[in-house]
Design an enzyme around this catalytic site. Structure first.
Site, mmCIF file in Angstrom:
data_model
loop_
_atom_site.group_PDB
_atom_site.id
_atom_site.type_symbol
_atom_site.label_atom_id
_atom_site.label_comp_id
_atom_site.label_asym_id
_atom_site.label_seq_id
_atom_site.Cartn_x
_atom_site.Cartn_y
_atom_site.Cartn_z
ATOM 1 N N GLY A 16 -10.473 -9.641 5.560
ATOM 2 C CA GLY A 16 -9.203 -9.388 6.253
ATOM 3 C C GLY A 16 -8.903 -10.385 7.349
ATOM 4 N N LYS A 224 -25.533 -7.553 22.359
ATOM 5 C CA LYS A 224 -26.402 -8.431 21.587
ATOM 6 C C LYS A 224 -25.593 -9.601 21.005
ATOM 7 C CE LYS A 224 -29.929 -7.773 18.059
ATOM 8 N NZ LYS A 224 -30.462 -6.773 17.133
ATOM 9 N N CYS A 388 12.575 -10.160 -11.616
ATOM 10 C CA CYS A 388 12.437 -11.456 -12.281
ATOM 11 C C CYS A 388 12.166 -11.281 -13.777
ATOM 12 C CB CYS A 388 11.386 -12.301 -11.580
ATOM 13 S SG CYS A 388 11.684 -14.044 -11.866
ATOM 14 N N GLY A 390 11.101 -8.804 -14.992
ATOM 15 C CA GLY A 390 11.570 -7.430 -15.183
ATOM 16 C C GLY A 390 13.046 -7.386 -15.558
ATOM 17 N N HIS A 514 13.174 -12.437 -6.356
ATOM 18 C CA HIS A 514 11.977 -11.715 -5.895
ATOM 19 C C HIS A 514 12.276 -11.109 -4.524
ATOM 20 C CE1 HIS A 514 8.826 -13.087 -8.759
ATOM 21 N NE2 HIS A 514 9.672 -14.083 -8.940
ATOM 22 N N GLU A 516 10.984 -8.801 -3.024
ATOM 23 C CA GLU A 516 9.781 -8.345 -2.298
ATOM 24 C C GLU A 516 9.364 -9.328 -1.204
ATOM 25 O OE1 GLU A 516 9.927 -9.420 -5.386
ATOM 26 O OE2 GLU A 516 8.113 -10.457 -6.061
HETATM 27 N N1 GLN Z 1 8.495 -16.086 -16.902
HETATM 28 C C1 GLN Z 1 9.815 -15.892 -16.434
HETATM 29 C C2 GLN Z 1 10.504 -17.218 -16.112
HETATM 30 O O1 GLN Z 1 9.864 -18.218 -15.958
HETATM 31 C C3 GLN Z 1 9.842 -14.972 -15.232
HETATM 32 C C4 GLN Z 1 9.112 -15.488 -14.046
HETATM 33 C C5 GLN Z 1 8.864 -14.466 -12.996
HETATM 34 O O2 GLN Z 1 8.838 -13.262 -13.276
HETATM 35 N N2 GLN Z 1 8.594 -14.893 -11.780
HETATM 36 O O3 GLN Z 1 11.706 -17.271 -16.005
#
Ligand code: GLN
Length: 544
Positions: A16, A224, A388, A390, A514, A516
């Protein structure tokens, strides 16, 4: 002039160090100081873009399109800053710069050596990172563990920085393991002593020891360590495993680390403001709701591979006053495999799940499984967020099963598909930040009015970070729309599909970006916020 804090690690990795560095950063940030986080990674890869998530965890992406170590994600989340390429310094990057300079003749015939040429380049990059961000404090973490051959040039460079800038401007923090062993769980300081000896051999005496321990350290243990490692007792910081990583800054503050560091660095000691942070930790520890979100991906056996996604779910939980339990699901369970194992039924696997994330990814493995899972999610009104790959899976599933485009796929997996609904746009390459074939970094996206996306973001245009090569094929936009898919987000020139929805569903949204990466504990990603909110409602509906 900036102050420098260098964080090294001792005994073993994975204790960590990143969280400890980020927590220290938060402590300074809460005193009003501008902190520039830097990660010094000893591997020879120029960046983390080519590294396998199984081995190295997630590839984090910055606004300016750098593919970096996941520790930069911790820094962004804890410090609420946006890192840039300058925050990520690898051996590969350093050597590439040195070799380019040598080829250009910049070294005027000198024999190019680790000391001083490589170390000078490291020093230049560290100092530049601070200047770029106009930082009061540069907080630089050295990857790996002291004693590794790879990290030696970095350690030599930071030793020199102290010599150059003086003790009042540089401190060394060593994060070490203090294990408990044997039948009575005796606390052992010897590994820490040896690790400090290792550091001293290369000319670095730590100023502060952050001791990762599972059990509280009695005073005599601290004494220590203090004596053998030659640091004052107040500089031996007990770092117990916290209930949530977001509690670590509060724990360090309680132990006086903030004032101690400011004192060493001659920084004016200011009253820190912890109100917001305490609220965050309190909600994480005492939530009003719970829900269960399944994350379907292909690297789920390594929890670090989707670090930003799991943190984004925690953040969305905070803003919904909800504890989010994550269920990691390998996408290929939804496929029949070559051993003859039958595909699992999504109905079984998603029992007790209140929302589903289809994770990003590269390559064909597990893709059919994701598509199978998606059919169930779409038809059974389960809240869904696609990220992405997804989004690409959602488009393929919809094309196959709603638009009846049998065999629809992505050019990434098949060049024989009759319906390449996801494809590579060749001239897209010239639009990328780095001139590579991936769309990397932050891009604007226009959201249409009266869409779920617009409702969640509450504004348009928005910006999210990208990391992908393929895009929705515009030849199929019309047929997708005709069958009920809503394209709610597009690039400013309308060429690229950025977000899709199925309006005839309680919560079905997917993004090519993305989201996230930009989620923070105090500022959740709108899409994750919406998913968790919908999951809480779905749970209530199931219980009713
Ligand atoms: N493989 C897909 C692309 O290159 C999606 C990439 C991803 O999910 N970051 O477009």
């Amino acid at each position: 002039m900036a102050k420098y804090i260098f964080v090294t690690g001792g005994v073993v990795s994975s204790i960590g160090k990143g969280i400890s560095s980020a927590s220290l950063g938060r402590i300074l940030r809460n005193r009003g100081y501008t902190v520039a986080p830097v990660k010094l990674d000893p591997y020879i890869n120029v960046d983390a873009g080519t590294m396998n998530p199984f081995q190295h965890g997630e590839v984090f992406v910055t606004d300016d399109g750098a593919e970096t170590d996941l520790d930069l994600g911790h820094y962004e989340r804890f410090l609420d800053v946006s890192c840039s390429t300058a925050s990520s310094i690898t051996t590969g990057k350093v050597y590439r710069n040195v070799i380019e300079k040598e080829r250009r003749g910049d070294y005027l015939g000198a024999t190019v050596q680790v000391i001083p040429h490589v170390t000078n380049e490291i020093k230049r990059l560290v100092v530049d990172a601070g200047k770029q961000q106009e930082a009061d404090v540069v907080l630089a973490e050295v990857g790996g563990t002291v004693g590794d051959i790879e990290s030696l040039p970095f350690l030599e460079a930071i030793r020199q920085i102290r010599k150059d800038f003086g003790r009042e401007n540089t401190i060394f923090v060593h994060v070490t393991l203090v294990p408990s062993v044997g039948p009575w769980g005796e606390i052992k300081t010897k590994p820490t002593q040896h690790s400090v000896i290792n550091l001293r051999e290369i000319g670095i005496s730590p100023d502060i020891l952050v001791c990762r321990t599972e059990s509280p350290m009695p005073d005599d243990v601290k004494e220590k360590i203090s004596m053998f490692c030659d640091v004052p007792k107040e500089a031996v910081v007990e770092s117990l495993t916290a209930d949530t990583i977001y509690e670590v800054p509060l724990m360090y503050e309680e132990l006086g680390l903030g004032d101690y560091v400011c004192n060493l660095l001659n920084l004016e000691s200011r009253e820190p403001d912890w109100a917001e942070w305490k609220g965050i930790v309190n909600t994480i520890k005492n939530p009003n709701h719970t829900c269960r979100i399944a994350v379907v991906g292909k690297y789920t056996s390594n929890g670090d591979a989707y670090k930003s996604i799991s943190e984004a779910l925690v953040h969305a939980g905070i803003s919904n006053n909800c504890k989010v339990d994550i269920e990691w699901i390998e996408s290929d369970v939804f496929e029949e495999n070559s051993n003859g194992d039958k595909a699992a039924s999504p109905e079984e696997v998603f029992k007790g799940v209140h929302g589903v994330v289809i994770a990003p990814g590269f390559g064909e493995r597990g893709v059919e499984g994701k598509i199978n899972a998606l059919t169930y999610v779409r038809e059974n009104n389960i809240p869904f967020l696609g990220i992405c790959l997804g989004l690409q899976m959602a488009v393929i599933e919809f094309a196959r099963n709603v638009c009846q485009l049998e065999g629809a796929s992505s050019e990434e997996f098949s060049n024989k598909t009759p319906y390449p609904v996801i494809h590579f746009i060749p001239d897209q390459a010239s639009h990328t930040h780095k001139g590579g074939t991936m769309r990397l970094g932050s891009y604007p996206c226009h959201l249409s009015d009266n869409t779920l996306a617009h409702k969640l973001y509450g504004t348009s245009p928005i910006e999210e970070r990208h990391r992908h090569r393929y895009e929705v094929n515009n030849d199929f936009r019309e047929v997708l729309i005709k069958h009920g898919m809503l394209v709610s987000g597009v690039s400013p020139d309308y060429r690229l599909v950025e977000m899709v929805e199925v309006p005839d569903h309680p919560f079905y949204i997917a993004t090519q970006a993305h989201p996230e990466f930009k989620s923070r504990p105090n500022r959740p990603s709108p899409l994750f916020f919406g998913l968790v909110k919908a999951a809480i409602a779905h749970r209530a509906h199931l219980l009713a």
